[in-house]
Design a protein around this motif. Structure first.
Motif, short mmCIF file in Angstrom:
data_model
loop_
_atom_site.label_atom_id
_atom_site.label_comp_id
_atom_site.label_asym_id
_atom_site.label_seq_id
_atom_site.Cartn_x
_atom_site.Cartn_y
_atom_site.Cartn_z
N THR A 59 -7.43 -0.71 12.71
CA THR A 59 -8.71 -1.14 12.14
C THR A 59 -9.90 -0.48 12.84
N ASP A 60 -9.63 0.49 13.72
CA ASP A 60 -10.69 1.20 14.41
C ASP A 60 -11.54 1.95 13.39
N PRO A 61 -12.87 1.93 13.52
CA PRO A 61 -13.73 2.55 12.51
C PRO A 61 -13.42 4.02 12.24
N GLN A 62 -13.10 4.78 13.30
CA GLN A 62 -12.81 6.20 13.08
C GLN A 62 -11.47 6.38 12.37
N ALA A 63 -10.48 5.56 12.73
CA ALA A 63 -9.18 5.64 12.06
C ALA A 63 -9.31 5.27 10.59
N VAL A 64 -10.13 4.27 10.30
CA VAL A 64 -10.36 3.87 8.90
C VAL A 64 -11.06 5.00 8.15
N HIS A 65 -12.08 5.58 8.77
CA HIS A 65 -12.81 6.68 8.15
C HIS A 65 -11.88 7.86 7.85
N ASN A 66 -10.99 8.19 8.80
CA ASN A 66 -10.08 9.32 8.64
C ASN A 66 -8.93 9.04 7.67
N GLN A 67 -8.77 7.79 7.25
CA GLN A 67 -7.62 7.37 6.46
C GLN A 67 -6.32 7.69 7.21
N THR A 68 -6.33 7.40 8.51
CA THR A 68 -5.16 7.62 9.34
C THR A 68 -3.99 6.78 8.86
N LEU A 69 -4.28 5.58 8.41
CA LEU A 69 -3.29 4.70 7.78
C LEU A 69 -3.64 4.62 6.30
N VAL A 70 -2.63 4.78 5.45
CA VAL A 70 -2.86 4.66 4.02
C VAL A 70 -2.02 3.52 3.46
N GLU A 71 -2.48 2.97 2.38
CA GLU A 71 -1.78 1.86 1.72
C GLU A 71 -1.61 2.18 0.25
N PHE A 72 -0.43 1.93 -0.26
CA PHE A 72 -0.18 2.05 -1.69
C PHE A 72 0.70 0.89 -2.11
N THR A 73 0.78 0.65 -3.39
CA THR A 73 1.57 -0.47 -3.91
C THR A 73 2.76 0.06 -4.70
N ASP A 74 3.92 -0.38 -4.33
CA ASP A 74 5.15 -0.04 -5.05
C ASP A 74 5.53 -1.19 -5.95
N GLU A 75 5.98 -0.88 -7.15
CA GLU A 75 6.29 -1.92 -8.13
C GLU A 75 7.34 -2.90 -7.61
N GLU A 76 8.29 -2.41 -6.83
CA GLU A 76 9.37 -3.28 -6.35
C GLU A 76 9.08 -3.88 -4.98
N PHE A 77 8.49 -3.09 -4.10
CA PHE A 77 8.34 -3.51 -2.71
C PHE A 77 6.94 -4.02 -2.37
N GLY A 78 6.01 -3.91 -3.32
CA GLY A 78 4.67 -4.41 -3.08
C GLY A 78 3.84 -3.48 -2.21
N PRO A 79 2.79 -4.00 -1.56
CA PRO A 79 1.93 -3.16 -0.72
C PRO A 79 2.71 -2.56 0.46
N ILE A 80 2.52 -1.28 0.67
CA ILE A 80 3.18 -0.56 1.77
C ILE A 80 2.13 0.20 2.55
N ARG A 81 2.17 0.09 3.87
CA ARG A 81 1.24 0.81 4.74
C ARG A 81 2.02 1.80 5.60
N VAL A 82 1.58 3.03 5.59
CA VAL A 82 2.24 4.07 6.37
C VAL A 82 1.18 4.98 7.01
N MET A 83 1.59 5.75 8.00
CA MET A 83 0.69 6.72 8.62
C MET A 83 0.53 7.91 7.69
N ASN A 84 -0.67 8.43 7.61
CA ASN A 84 -0.99 9.53 6.71
C ASN A 84 -0.50 10.85 7.30
N TYR A 85 -0.42 11.88 6.45
CA TYR A 85 -0.16 13.23 6.95
C TYR A 85 -1.39 13.67 7.74
#
Length: 385
Positions: A326-352
């Motif tokens: 939740t660090d402001p720079q990490a949020v700005h960089n989109q270091t962590l991304v979130e997407f929603t999968d139809e079966e597994f729901g919200p998923i958070r992973v580290m970005n490329y």
């Protein structure tokens, strides 16, 4: 929380490449995932029962976080490569692939009739990358190798221990270094193929890839044969406390020392002979941080960081992983991304980690279920499941 991403995935820089992955656990699968993040189609051949990483928790609806972290954007086919039928399917896939990544022990792929020489005969443009523990030859070639084994043999644990009890670097860094080295080597081999039309065999070892990065600075006293004055082994890392947390910084040059001292109103330390030169300061660095901590303990972390920004000082708060996400720079960089999968729901992973102007990447797909694409892949090959 991560930043939601669009469901329309752009073509990345490796779009159009097909990668065949015959690998388990971390090093091989992470190398494959790096290419998948860059847009390549990655087909993961899994043994009967699946990659063992599928059983390393925590899990959600049968999908483990560790497997997801190393296998997103891939297709999965379950094959028994010890059988002639499984080997035939693998050879057919290799004939259509640009790249093959494997991390079996040396000799295993030859016994399966799937070594480079076997597959080169059906696809001379194939870039075939092997990841091993110690290399393809040598006195340790038959030894099993894992992250901790390489850390022990490389000397990094002694360095981490700082002269006391040896300490490991936590987090499978050996495997991750090998994955990055493999992905880099593959792209270089693909450039060679672009120029010459020929594929090639690429060998990466956990030992060499880890040593080449982790020990760059550690061999400074081993670099020159007749070193006049060895550099002293000094631990310059000393966290200091604030009223409500901890800080860690870097002080090497006179300018850095001035900026850090200014944060705490301790410019008087710049006149202290213990800290007056780079060498003296390095030898007495723990004393310097001890002096600064006398002031920092009465300051909140927030106040310190405000002063850090004003002074341009190389200091940061010591975060937990949750704090960092939740660090402001990490949020700005989109270091962590979130997407929603139809079966597994919200998923958070580290970005490329790289951002491409002309061929952007986008992380937005979960890892495959075991054998999820078996029928699709066999159908493409004209085979029955």
């Amino acid at each position: 929380m991560g930043v939601p991403v669009s469901r329309t995935r752009p073509a990345g820089p490796c779009s159009g490449l097909r990668v065949l992955e015959i690998a388990t656990m971390v090093a091989g699968p992470l190398a494959g995932q790096m290419l998948a993040d860059l847009g390549a189609e990655v087909i993961k051949i899994e043994p009967v029962g699946g990659d063992p990483l599928r059983r390393v928790g925590p899990a959600h609806k049968g999908m483990t976080a560790m497997f997801l972290a190393n296998n997103r954007h891939k297709k999965s086919i379950e094959l028994d490569l010890k059988s002639p039928q499984g080997q035939d399917v693998a050879r057919r896939l290799a004939a259509t692939a640009d790249v093959l990544v494997e991390n079996s022990r040396p000799g295993v792929m030859a016994r399966l009739n799937l070594c480079y020489e076997d597959l080169k005969a059906v696809n001379p443009r194939l870039v075939y990358a092997s990841i091993s523990g110690f290399g393809q030859s040598g006195p340790y070639v038959s030894r099993p190798a894992f992250d901790q084994v390489i850390q022990a043999i490389s000397g990094i644990m002694a360095l981490q221990g700082g002269g006391g009890e040896p300490q490991p670097v936590r987090g499978f860094f050996v495997d991750k270094y090998a994955a990055a080295a493999t992905a880099s080597a593959i792209t270089a081999a693909l450039l060679h193929r672009e120029r010459t039309g020929e594929g090639q065999y690429v060998s990466v070892s956990l030992l060499d890839s880890f040593a080449s990065l982790a020990l760059v600075d550690a061999i400074r006293n081993e670099t020159f044969e007749d070193l006049e004055e060895p550099f002293p082994a000094v631990d310059i890392n000393r966290p200091i406390r604030t009223a409500d947390g901890m800080l860690l910084g870097h002080v090497q040059t006179n300018d850095q020392a001035a900026r850090v001292c200014r944060v705490f109103g301790r410019e008087d330390l710049l006149e202290d002979p213990r800290f007056g030169t780079d060498r003296a300061r390095t030898q007495n660095i723990r004393d310097l941080w001890g002096e600064l901590e006398k002031t920092s303990r009465s300051m909140s972390t927030e106040v310190v960081m405000e002063k850090v920004t004003q002074a341009g000082a190389p200091l940061a708060a010591v975060n937990t992983v949750s704090d960092f996400l939740t660090d402001p720079q990490a949020v700005h960089n989109q270091t962590l991304v979130e997407f929603t999968d139809e079966e597994f729901g919200p998923i958070r992973v580290m970005n490329y980690p790289a951002r491409f102007e002309k061929s952007p990447t986008r992380v937005e797909a979960r890892s495959p279920k075991l054998g999820e694409h078996t029928e699709e892949i066999l159908r493409e090959l004209g085979l029955n499941s």
